[in-house]
Design a protein around this motif. Structure first.
Motif, PDB file in Angstrom:
ATOM      1  N   GLY A 238       2.862  -8.026   2.385  1.00 47.00           N
ATOM      2  CA  GLY A 238       2.696  -7.039   3.451  1.00 47.00           C
ATOM      3  C   GLY A 238       2.197  -5.698   2.974  1.00 47.00           C
ATOM      4  O   GLY A 238       1.408  -5.052   3.663  1.00 47.00           O
ATOM      5  N   CYS A 239       2.663  -5.257   1.828  1.00 49.99           N
ATOM      6  CA  CYS A 239       2.267  -3.908   1.386  1.00 49.99           C
ATOM      7  C   CYS A 239       1.999  -3.847  -0.118  1.00 49.99           C
ATOM      8  O   CYS A 239       1.190  -3.060  -0.569  1.00 49.99           O
ATOM      9  CB  CYS A 239       3.335  -2.890   1.775  1.00 49.99           C
ATOM     10  N   GLY A 240       2.739  -4.611  -0.884  1.00 46.73           N
ATOM     11  CA  GLY A 240       2.540  -4.616  -2.342  1.00 46.73           C
ATOM     12  C   GLY A 240       3.180  -3.439  -3.055  1.00 46.73           C
ATOM     13  O   GLY A 240       3.058  -3.316  -4.275  1.00 46.73           O
ATOM     14  N   ILE A 241       3.860  -2.568  -2.312  1.00 42.37           N
ATOM     15  CA  ILE A 241       4.444  -1.388  -2.958  1.00 42.37           C
ATOM     16  C   ILE A 241       5.952  -1.276  -2.697  1.00 42.37           C
ATOM     17  O   ILE A 241       6.546  -0.220  -2.918  1.00 42.37           O
ATOM     18  CB  ILE A 241       3.745  -0.083  -2.508  1.00 42.37           C
ATOM     19  N   GLY A 242       6.550  -2.313  -2.196  1.00 39.82           N
ATOM     20  CA  GLY A 242       7.997  -2.288  -2.014  1.00 39.82           C
ATOM     21  C   GLY A 242       8.460  -1.631  -0.726  1.00 39.82           C
ATOM     22  O   GLY A 242       9.634  -1.289  -0.593  1.00 39.82           O
ATOM     23  N   TYR A 243       7.576  -1.501   0.278  1.00 38.90           N
ATOM     24  CA  TYR A 243       7.948  -0.795   1.504  1.00 38.90           C
ATOM     25  C   TYR A 243       8.112  -1.682   2.732  1.00 38.90           C
ATOM     26  O   TYR A 243       8.361  -1.178   3.816  1.00 38.90           O
ATOM     27  CB  TYR A 243       6.908   0.294   1.821  1.00 38.90           C
TER      28      TYR A 243
ATOM     29  N   ALA B  10       9.156  -5.533   2.466  1.00 34.44           N
ATOM     30  CA  ALA B  10      10.052  -6.669   2.213  1.00 34.44           C
ATOM     31  C   ALA B  10       9.598  -7.976   2.857  1.00 34.44           C
ATOM     32  O   ALA B  10      10.393  -8.899   2.984  1.00 34.44           O
ATOM     33  CB  ALA B  10      11.497  -6.336   2.598  1.00 34.44           C
ATOM     34  N   ALA B  11       8.331  -8.053   3.249  1.00 36.22           N
ATOM     35  CA  ALA B  11       7.808  -9.348   3.712  1.00 36.22           C
ATOM     36  C   ALA B  11       7.864 -10.369   2.588  1.00 36.22           C
ATOM     37  O   ALA B  11       7.895 -11.570   2.826  1.00 36.22           O
ATOM     38  CB  ALA B  11       6.370  -9.190   4.196  1.00 36.22           C
ATOM     39  N   CYS B  12       7.886  -9.878   1.354  1.00 45.58           N
ATOM     40  CA  CYS B  12       7.816 -10.742   0.169  1.00 45.58           C
ATOM     41  C   CYS B  12       9.199 -11.127  -0.349  1.00 45.58           C
ATOM     42  O   CYS B  12       9.323 -11.591  -1.486  1.00 45.58           O
ATOM     43  CB  CYS B  12       7.055  -9.998  -0.928  1.00 45.58           C
TER      44      CYS B  12
HETATM   45  S1  FES Z   1       4.855  -6.965   0.036  1.00 47.06           S
HETATM   46 FE1  FES Z   1       5.816  -5.234   0.942  1.00 47.06          FE
HETATM   47  S2  FES Z   1       7.620  -4.975  -0.212  1.00 47.06           S
HETATM   48 FE2  FES Z   1       6.589  -6.613  -1.158  1.00 47.06          FE
END
Ligand code: FES
Ligand code: FES
Length: 865
Positions: free
Chosen positions: A37-42, A44-46
C-alpha cells in the motif's frame, strides 16, 4: 536463506536477504495475499504475523525473519482466525477488500494477546491499518463480535470461498444473444452474472446479483458475479452505460441507476426461457410452471434445478415485453441480512487484483515521473541502475523513465540508482500558494468567467438585501490514493491479440489506448478487468498519466517480447497527479429583514475535469462550462429566485481527474457553508432557512427533516458541544448532521454523524449503509487533513501517506444512517454522503467556536483529533 512461511521451510536466494519480506512473499514466492500500500510503514496493508505478532512486511528485511514463524493470510488458521473471519463475513465489513488481509491479521494478533479488548484498545491497536473505503466502524464491531464468539467457546467453521471462475472471452455469437452476455447457468448450478460494472468496493456486483436473483427467482447463494472481461464495446450494444455516454463505463454512482432496468429485463428473459424449457420438456403449459430459489416445479410433482434445463433453455426464443415483478412480490430486493457476494474471497486474500496478475516471463516496471508536472526527460544516466541485480532495462517513455526488472524490489533499487535530468520548459512551476493566488485573481477579476446559470436579477436582489455576505472559500488539490497503488499489465500474444489487465472504470479507454500505442485495430485489444482495490474516480484510464499507457509503451519498446506489469510505488502514483481540482469560490448573497433570500451569486475558478474524459467530455464540457466543475450549483436542490453561477476554467499544469463526488466535493462546501452564514446573518435557524428554500423539493426536504429530527436538532447540548447541518440532492436526496465537541486541550472531536437519505428503492439496505459510512469517513478525512501540496518551483511535496493523512480508526465518529422508504427507481449511493460532510462540520465548528472555517483542510485552522 531459509524462511518458515505458513509452517513450511522455503529456500530463498541470498540476493533477496535485504529485500523487504513483502516483496519476497509476493514476487519471489508468488504469494499474493499480502498487499502493498505505501512501502513506508504507514498503511499496514502488508501485515503478516511473525512469531504471532502483527508486523509490517514492507519494513522487515527478509533476513530478519529467518528462524521465525511467518504466517500470511494464506496460512492463518485456528479458532481465533475462524472467529475473526466469520465476524468479518457476517458483518459485511469488506468493500474493495484490498486492505482486509492486513486488517484481519492485525485483529487476529490483537485477540491472541487480548481476548476481550474494549473499543479504545481496538482503535489503538488497529490505528495503523488504513482502509480507504472506510470500513473502520464495521471492523471495530467485527472484532467485538469475534471476541464474544471466542468467549462462547464455540468457534465457527473456517470461512471458504468459491474459486474465481475461469471465464473465456464471449464469442461473437454469445454476444449477440440477449441473455448470455449477462447471465449464464453453469452445469454445477452456478448462476454466472457478467457485470458491466467494475467492482471496486462499491458493491456493484452484489447489487446486480440482487436484481438477477429477484427477477430470475434464483437462489441468491448460487450467484457468482464477474467483471465482464473483454466487454469493451464502444457502440454500447452490450455493456454500454446509457447514463454515462452509452459505452462501458463505471462511475457517477450510476451502476444501479443505469443497469437496473436492463438486468431486470435480462433476468426476466432468462427466467422465461427456463420456464419454456420446463414446459416443453414436461409437456405442461408454461403458466403452470413455478420457479422458486433456483428450482422449477409443476403440480404433477415434476422438479428440476436450473442447471438441469439450462441447455434446453438456451435454445428457447426470448419473449418480448416481459413485465418485471411488482414491488410487493420482492423477496430479495430490500431484504435485510443479505451478505455481499465478493466478501469471502477478499477476506481470504484470494481475490485477484491487478497487482496480483502474474504471467510467465513477466517483467515488472516502475516509472520514475518528473518531480514537477509537465517536465520532460532531458537526459538519463542509467549505468548505475542497469548494474543493479535483476534490472533488465531502462526505457524513456512519454510520462518519465521506466526501470524494468525481474521483481518490484529490483525495479525500486534500479529507480533509486537512476540519474535523470529534467527539462522544465513546459513544467508547472507554481507552488500551491501561487496557484491559489491565481484562482483568487481569476474569481476577483471575473477574467474569462462564463455564466453557467442565471435566474432573475442578482444585482437587484443584492441591492434589496437587509443582510449580505461576500465570502471566499478555498479548497486544495486532493488525491484519491486508493489502497491498491496504480498498476496495469499487458501482453502481446503470438496471434496478434493484445491483452491488457487493468482495474479500470472504463475498459473502452484502455482498449483505445492499447490500439493507439500498439498500432492495431481496437478489436484486437482484449481488456481484462480485475476487481480494483479502490478507485474513487482515479481509474478512468484516459491515456494520459495512466499505468496502462505506461505498460504498453514499455512493452512496445521491448518489442513485445515480455508481458509487462507497471506497478507504481505510492510516490510515483502521487507524482502521476490526476487530483481533485483546487478551487476558489466566492459567494455574494443576501437576505431581507424577514430572513428570506433575496439573491445568491456564486463565482468560482477551478481546472476543468470533463475534458480529460474522452466521450464524456464532449457532452459535459459545452460553451466553456465544465459541468463537473459547476455541478452542485447549476443543479442545486433549492429554489433561488435571483440566482447566478459564473465559472472560470483555470489553466494550470496539474493533471485533474474525477474524484469521489466530482465538483460537488467543493461546490457544496461553499454553498452549504454560505447558507449557514446567511442564516447566522439573518438570525435564523439553518434548518428553517433551508426548509423554506426546499419548498419545491419534497425529497430533499424530507431528508433534511429526518436527519434533523433524528439528530435532535434544536434540543440543547451540553457545554462544549455543537451541531451543524447540510443537505444535497446529489445523486440521491440526503442530509447530514455533524456533532462536534472540544476537549480541554482545544482539540476538536467529531463525535456523531446522523445521515438521512432517500435513494429510491433500496436493493440491499446494509450495502447502502456501508457506502454511506465509507463516504462520510472519506469526506471527513479529506475535510480535516486532505491536501496535496506543491512546493517552491512546483515540486510535488505530497507523495505518500506520511504527508497525506487520511482517516484512521481512532478518529471515527458514531454514524447513524436512516433510509427513507421510497417507490422511486434506485439512485446512487456510492458518493452520496461525501459532499455534505465538510460543510456540516464547518457549520458545527462555527456553532461550537464562533470561528468560520472557509479554507480546507481544517487542520490549517484547528486541531482535529
Ligand atoms: S505497505 Fe504500507 S505499511 Fe507496508
Ligand atoms: S476495504 Fe479497505 S481499502 Fe477497501
Amino acid at each position: 536463506m531459509q524462511l518458515t512461511v505458513n509452517g513450511s521451510e522455503v529456500d530463498v536466494d541470498d540476493r533477496h536477504a535485504k529485500t523487504p519480506l513483502l516483496w519476497v512473499l509476493r514476487d519471489v514466492l508468488g504469494m499474493h495475499g499480502t498487499k502493498f500500500g505505501c512501502g513506508i510503514g504507514y498503511c499496514a496493508a502488508c501485515t503478516v504475523l511473525i512469531d504471532g505478532r502483527n508486523t509490517k512486511s514492507c519494513q522487515t528485511a527478509a533476513q530478519r525473519a529467518v528462524g521465525k514463524s511467518i504466517v500470511t493470510v494464506e496460512g492463518a488458521a485456528g479458532p481465533v482466525v475462524d472467529a475473526v473471519r466469520d465476524a468479518w463475513y457476517r458483518g459485511n465489513v469488506v468493500q474493495c477488500g484490498y486492505c482486509q488481509p492486513g486488517q484481519t491479521l492485525a485483529a487476529i494478533s490483537l485477540l491472541e494477546s487480548n481476548p476481550a479488548p474494549d473499543n479504545a484498545q481496538i482503535a489503538m491497536w488497529m490505528n495503523g491499518n488504513l482502509c480507504r473505503c472506510g470500513t473502520y466502524p464495521r471492523i471495530k464491531e467485527a472484532i467485538n463480535v469475534a471476541a464474544q464468539t471466542l468467549a462462547s467457546g464455540v468457534p465457527p467453521a473456517p470461512l471458504a470461498a468459491r474459486p474465481e471462475p475461469d471465464v473465456p472471452p464471449l464469442s461473437a455469437e454469445e454476444l449477440k444473444d440477449p441473455v448470455k452476455p449477462y447471465i449464464q447457468i453453469k452445469p454445477d448450478g452456478t448462476v454466472l452474472v457478467f457485470s458491466s460494472q467494475l467492482e471496486m468496493g462499491q458493491g456493484a456486483h452484489t447489487g446486480l446479483a440482487t436484481i438477477v436473483a429477484e427477477e430470475l427467482d434464483a437462489d441468491f447463494d448460487s450467484i457468482q458475479v464477474v467483471n465482464a472481461a473483454n466487454g469493451a464495446t464502444p457502440n454500447g450494444d452490450v455493456y454500454g452505460n446509457l447514463v454515462g455516454g452509452g459505452f462501458q463505463i463505471t462511475g457517477g454512482s450510476n451502476s444501479t441507476r443505469a443497469f437496473w432496468a436492463r438486468y431486470r429485463q435480462v433476468a426476466a428473459q432468462a427466467r422465461a426461457r427456463l420456464v419454456a424449457a420446463a414446459s416443453e420438456t414436461w409437456g405442461v403449459p408454461p403458466a403452470e410452471v413455478d420457479v422458486d430459489s433456483g428450482v422449477l416445479s409443476h403440480s404433477s410433482g415434476k422438479r428440476a434445478q436450473f442447471a438441469d434445463l439450462a441447455a434446453v433453455a438456451e435454445t428457447m426464443p426470448v419473449p418480448d415485453g416481459l413485465q418485471p415483478k411488482e414491488r410487493t412480490a420482492y423477496r430479495v430486493i430490500g431484504a435485510e441480512g443479505r451478505l455481499r457476494v465478493d466478501t469471502a474471497a477478499k477476506i481470504l486474500g484470494k481475490t485477484q487484483f491487478t497487482i496480483d496478475i502474474r504471467l510467465p516471463g513477466m517483467l515488472t516496471a516502475i516509472v520514475l515521473h518528473p518531480p514537477r508536472f509537465g517536465a520532460s526527460v532531458a537526459s538519463v544516466d542509467d549505468r548505475a541502475a542497469l548494474a543493479e541485480p535483476g534490472v533488465r532495462a531502462v526505457i524513456a517513455i512519454e510520462e518519465g523513465v521506466a526501470v524494468v526488472a525481474e521483481t518490484f524490489a529490483d525495479a525500486q533499487r534500479g529507480l533509486q540508482a537512476l540519474q535523470v535530468e529534467w527539462n522544465d520548459e513546459r513544467a508547472e512551476r507554481r507552488s500551491s500558494d501561487g496557484l491559489l493566488n491565481e484562482h483568487h485573481r481569476l474569481v476577483e477579476s471575473g477574467e474569462r468567467a462564463v455564466v453557467a446559470r442565471a435566474d432573475g436579477n442578482v444585482d437587484d436582489g443584492l441591492a434589496h438585501a437587509a443582510h449580505a455576505i461576500d465570502v471566499f472559500y478555498e479548497l486544495p488539490y486532493l488525491a484519491h490514493a486508493p489502497m491498491e497503488p496504480n498498476n496495469a499489465v499487458c501482453r502481446m500474444n503470438a496471434d496478434g491479440i493484445l491483452e491488457v489487465w487493468a482495474g479500470t472504470e472504463s475498459p473502452v479507454y484502455t482498449q483505445m489506448t492499447g490500439a493507439r500505442i500498439a498500432g492495431v485495430e481496437q478489436d484486437r485489444v482484449r481488456v481484462h478487468v480485475p476487481d480494483a482495490g479502490g478507485s474513487f474516480g482515479l481509474h478512468y484510464s484516459t491515456g494520459a498519466n495512466d499505468p496502462a499507457s505506461e505498460a504498453l509503451q514499455i512493452a512496445k519498446a521491448l518489442e513485445w517480447r515480455y508481458p509487462i506489469k507497471v506497478q507504481s510505488s505510492r510516490e510515483e502514483e502521487f507524482k502521476s497527479g490526476r487530483f481533485r481540482a483546487m478551487a476558489v469560490h466566492r459567494v455574494r448573497a443576501g437576505v431581507n429583514k424577514d430572513g428570506e433570500l433575496t439573491a445568491y451569486n456564486h463565482q468560482l475558478a477551478a481546472e476543468p475535469t470533463s475534458p480529460n474524459l474522452p466521450f464524456v467530455g464532449d457532452f459535459l464540457f459545452k460553451d466553456n462550462v465544465d459541468f463537473m466543475t459547476v455541478t452542485g450549483l447549476v443543479d442545486n436542490p433549492y429554489t433561488f429566485e435571483n440566482f447566478k453561477v459564473e465559472a472560470t476554467n483555470v489553466n494550470a499544469g496539474v493533471p485533474i481527474m474525477v474524484w469521489r463526488s466530482v465538483g460537488n466535493s467543493h461546490t457544496e462546501f461553499a454553498r452549504e457553508s454560505a447558507l449557514d452564514e446567511l442564516a447566522v446573518a439573518a438570525h435564523r435557524d439553518p434548518v428553517d432557512l433551508r426548509r423554506a428554500l426546499l419548498a419545491n423539493n419534497s425529497r430533499t426536504l424530507r431528508a433534511l427533516e429526518l436527519a434533523a429530527e433524528r439528530a435532535g436538532w434544536g434540543s440543547s447540548l451540553p457545554e462544549g458541544r455543537a451541531r451543524g447541518i447540510a443537505c444535497t440532492n446529489y445523486l440521491s436526496s440526503s442530509a447530514q448532521v455533524v456533532e462536534v465537541s472540544i476537549d480541554s486541550r482545544g482539540r476538536i472531536h467529531v463525535d456523531r454523524i446522523v445521515f438521512a437519505v432517500d435513494c429510491g428503492i433500496v436493493l440491499n439496505p446494509d450495502l447502502v449503509r456501508a457506502q454511506v459510512e465509507g463516504g462520510i469517513l472519506w469526506g471527513l478525512g479529506a475535510a480535516a487533513w486532505g491536501e496535496v501540496v506543491l512546493g517552491d518551483g512546483g515540486n510535488i511535496l505530497t507523495q505518500n501517506f506520511d504527508r497525506y493523512p487520511v482517516m484512521r480508526m481512532q478518529s471515527i465518529p458514531s454514524i447513524e444512517v436512516h433510509l427513507i422508504e421510497s417507490t422511486e427507481p434506485p439512485s446512487g449511493v456510492g458518493e452520496v454522503s461525501v459532499p455534505t460532510v465538510a460543510p456540516a462540520l464547518a457549520n458545527a465548528m462555527f456553532a461550537l467556536t464562533g470561528t468560520r472555517i472557509r479554507r480546507l483542510p481544517m487542520s490549517r485552522t484547528i486541531q482535529i483529533f
